[in-house]
Design an enzyme around this catalytic site. Sequence first.
Site, PDB file in Angstrom:
ATOM      1  N   TRP A 158       0.760  -1.050   0.108  1.00  9.11           N
ATOM      2  CA  TRP A 158       0.024   0.061  -0.027  1.00  9.11           C
ATOM      3  C   TRP A 158       0.749   1.256   0.007  1.00  9.11           C
ATOM      4  O   TRP A 158       0.306   2.305  -0.147  1.00  9.11           O
ATOM      5  CB  TRP A 158      -0.855  -0.295   1.274  1.00  9.11           C
ATOM      6  CG  TRP A 158      -0.171  -0.301   2.522  1.00  9.11           C
ATOM      7  CD1 TRP A 158      -0.283  -1.847   3.291  1.00  9.11           C
ATOM      8  CD2 TRP A 158       0.702   0.320   3.313  1.00  9.11           C
ATOM      9  NE1 TRP A 158       0.550  -1.822   4.206  1.00  9.11           N
ATOM     10  CE2 TRP A 158       1.127  -0.672   4.310  1.00  9.11           C
ATOM     11  CE3 TRP A 158       1.073   1.575   3.532  1.00  9.11           C
ATOM     12  CZ2 TRP A 158       2.027  -0.259   5.435  1.00  9.11           C
ATOM     13  CZ3 TRP A 158       2.154   2.066   4.495  1.00  9.11           C
ATOM     14  CH2 TRP A 158       2.495   0.972   5.349  1.00  9.11           C
ATOM     15  N   LYS A 182      -2.843  -7.939  -7.787  1.00  9.86           N
ATOM     16  CA  LYS A 182      -3.514  -7.899  -6.487  1.00  9.86           C
ATOM     17  C   LYS A 182      -2.980  -6.812  -5.664  1.00  9.86           C
ATOM     18  O   LYS A 182      -2.018  -6.910  -5.171  1.00  9.86           O
ATOM     19  CB  LYS A 182      -3.103  -9.190  -5.925  1.00  9.86           C
ATOM     20  CG  LYS A 182      -4.395  -9.773  -4.857  1.00  9.86           C
ATOM     21  CD  LYS A 182      -4.828  -8.815  -3.978  1.00  9.86           C
ATOM     22  CE  LYS A 182      -3.932  -9.177  -2.606  1.00  9.86           C
ATOM     23  NZ  LYS A 182      -4.287  -7.884  -1.620  1.00  9.86           N
ATOM     24  N   GLU A 257      10.436  -8.623  -3.026  1.00 14.64           N
ATOM     25  CA  GLU A 257      11.062  -7.311  -2.552  1.00 14.64           C
ATOM     26  C   GLU A 257      10.504  -7.085  -1.145  1.00 14.64           C
ATOM     27  O   GLU A 257       9.483  -6.873  -0.900  1.00 14.64           O
ATOM     28  CB  GLU A 257      10.578  -5.883  -3.583  1.00 14.64           C
ATOM     29  CG  GLU A 257      11.028  -6.581  -5.033  1.00 14.64           C
ATOM     30  CD  GLU A 257      12.177  -6.158  -5.271  1.00 14.64           C
ATOM     31  OE1 GLU A 257      12.874  -5.441  -4.368  1.00 14.64           O
ATOM     32  OE2 GLU A 257      12.836  -6.468  -6.480  1.00 14.64           O
ATOM     33  N   CYS A 291      10.346   1.171   2.039  1.00  9.77           N
ATOM     34  CA  CYS A 291      11.390   0.107   2.131  1.00  9.77           C
ATOM     35  C   CYS A 291      12.591   0.328   2.407  1.00  9.77           C
ATOM     36  O   CYS A 291      13.482  -0.146   3.208  1.00  9.77           O
ATOM     37  CB  CYS A 291      10.944  -1.247   1.306  1.00  9.77           C
ATOM     38  SG  CYS A 291      11.374  -0.348  -0.421  1.00  9.77           S
ATOM     39  N   GLN A 338      -0.965   0.065  11.786  1.00 12.06           N
ATOM     40  CA  GLN A 338       0.709   0.857  11.738  1.00 12.06           C
ATOM     41  C   GLN A 338       1.001   1.761  12.528  1.00 12.06           C
ATOM     42  O   GLN A 338       2.073   1.766  12.977  1.00 12.06           O
ATOM     43  CB  GLN A 338       0.605   0.948  10.292  1.00 12.06           C
ATOM     44  CG  GLN A 338       1.888   1.515   9.620  1.00 12.06           C
ATOM     45  CD  GLN A 338       2.865   0.261   9.464  1.00 12.06           C
ATOM     46  OE1 GLN A 338       2.593  -0.914   9.584  1.00 12.06           O
ATOM     47  NE2 GLN A 338       4.145   0.706   9.427  1.00 12.06           N
ATOM     48  N   GLU A 387      12.292  -3.348  11.757  1.00 15.78           N
ATOM     49  CA  GLU A 387      11.764  -2.311  10.430  1.00 15.78           C
ATOM     50  C   GLU A 387      10.385  -2.009  11.147  1.00 15.78           C
ATOM     51  O   GLU A 387       9.496  -2.512  11.576  1.00 15.78           O
ATOM     52  CB  GLU A 387      11.268  -3.158   9.326  1.00 15.78           C
ATOM     53  CG  GLU A 387      10.757  -2.138   8.279  1.00 15.78           C
ATOM     54  CD  GLU A 387      10.494  -2.723   7.145  1.00 15.78           C
ATOM     55  OE1 GLU A 387       9.627  -3.753   6.763  1.00 15.78           O
ATOM     56  OE2 GLU A 387      10.815  -2.183   5.913  1.00 15.78           O
TER      57      GLU A 387
END
Length: 483
Positions: A158, A182, A257, A291, A338, A387
């Site tokens: 997203w 998707k 990835e 990322c 999140q 992360e």
Amino acid sequence: MIDISELHAGLFIGGTWRDAEQTFTTMNPATAEPLAQLSSADVDDVEDAVAAAAAAFHGAWGATPPSAKGVLLHRLADLVERDCEQLAALESLDMGRPVGQGIAMMIPNFAASLRYYAGWADKINGELVSTDGYFGGPPMHAYIRREPLGVVAAIVPWNAPLMILGWKLAPALACGNTVIVKPAEDASLSILRLAELIDEAGFPPGTVNILPGTGKVAGEALSLHPGVKKISFTGSTEVGRAILRNSAVNFKRTALELGGKAPQIVFDDADVAAAVQGCAMGLFTNQGEVCAAGTRILVHRSVVNDVMDGLRDAALAQVLGDPFDPATTMGPLVNARQRDHVASYLDDFATRGGRFVAGGGVPELPGFFVEPTVVAGTNDMRIAREELFGPVGVIIPFDSDDEAVAMANDNEYGLSATVWTSDVSRAHLISSRIDAGAIGVNGWSPLSPQLPWGGVKASGIGRELGYEGILSYTEPKTVAVVL
Ligand code: NAD
């Protein structure tokens, strides 16, 4: 403001729209209010999409001449550029990024990927190979064909839906594959609009199929389907592992990835002002939901105070708010989960007596915001190892080049890194010693369609973009004619 009620909210299969049996509701992260109700593809829908994509592969798309494929990719790029503001706005509504960033960076990157691979479409040549002859006897005329794989699936996250989709869609189509997309549950709108543009551009039905839905149902069905020859996935390391396991069913090609915890190494000979600016960009662009976010800022001890002061000022200068307000520099995180995930690391750091240089809290705003945060720490702290996927950076001092390299590599991830130095030799030597798929020198995360992108270690396998993208969407076939 864009009227999303005019958008298609169903499944795009074989060039037509249809509703799924189930739907799901998405949220506007800036207001924490419901945003859209979308179709949720199930296993039968995946079956139909694979059939439609296979029919196009063996039919109209397979029969489209290479240069005509390139023309269609350019035409799609024209439409993306025409609708750049609208596409950027749809992403901002879905995932909260300030709209100006999408207009300036993410949507142009998507169009650039389409154009780069449009140019490749009629240049996918095989290779003529010299041999020693047939078991040392008669000569051979031997060559390698580069053939498309067939139906490929692109499963996207997203945080930058169209940009990341472009890294998969454009090379896959240029090489002659057909594609099932998707989108992520939290951000499907720009990709649904893309389906309309694909139709408008004139791609044959079934060439690209779009299946909004959940990872658990639609994503998993794609990764298990024997008719899907490759999965190109961008997302979390955990889901990447599951996709790799599921892909074993038919030995699918996979490109994964995954996450990152990128170091930005600031040496004592660096232009400190430029390094601070680049580090701030690497922390706060896209709310840190990147990322390649440069979240471990390794700084030579002699300049650590300057970098700390600069990053504190950069964090305090961020303006949080409505992604559509031109004054806003940082939007909300994508969802409550999140936000809570990032906040839990900040709480943990505070509980352990950690030192905040700036931020550290959750502001009193209606959406899912987190304060831009800079902390002083060490490379072994949890906040420096895992992360977060949010606007949080850790400043870590070092005393020697060897120590900087050792700390940069002491992490499970290896996606990217940045080196800040004015010494050309040091730049090359340090770059060669860092375990990462991409290194920026004196510039954070230099992304370009011409340059391969991807990681090592837990950041994934495979490369996207550049010529690597062509290789990864074709299968080499050896043909040897004994003369
Ligand atoms: P995620 O892994 O939860 O979801 C990514 C996609 O996978 C979504 O479309 C989701 O629906 C789908 N999915 C979920 N479970 C699945 C399953 N079992 N089978 C198949 N598909 C499934 O990740 P996210 O939270 O959307 O994205 C954030 C993550 O993505 C971060 O870890 C980030 O580092 C990573 N990321 C990596 C890159 C890169 O280039 N390496 C770029 C952007 C984001």
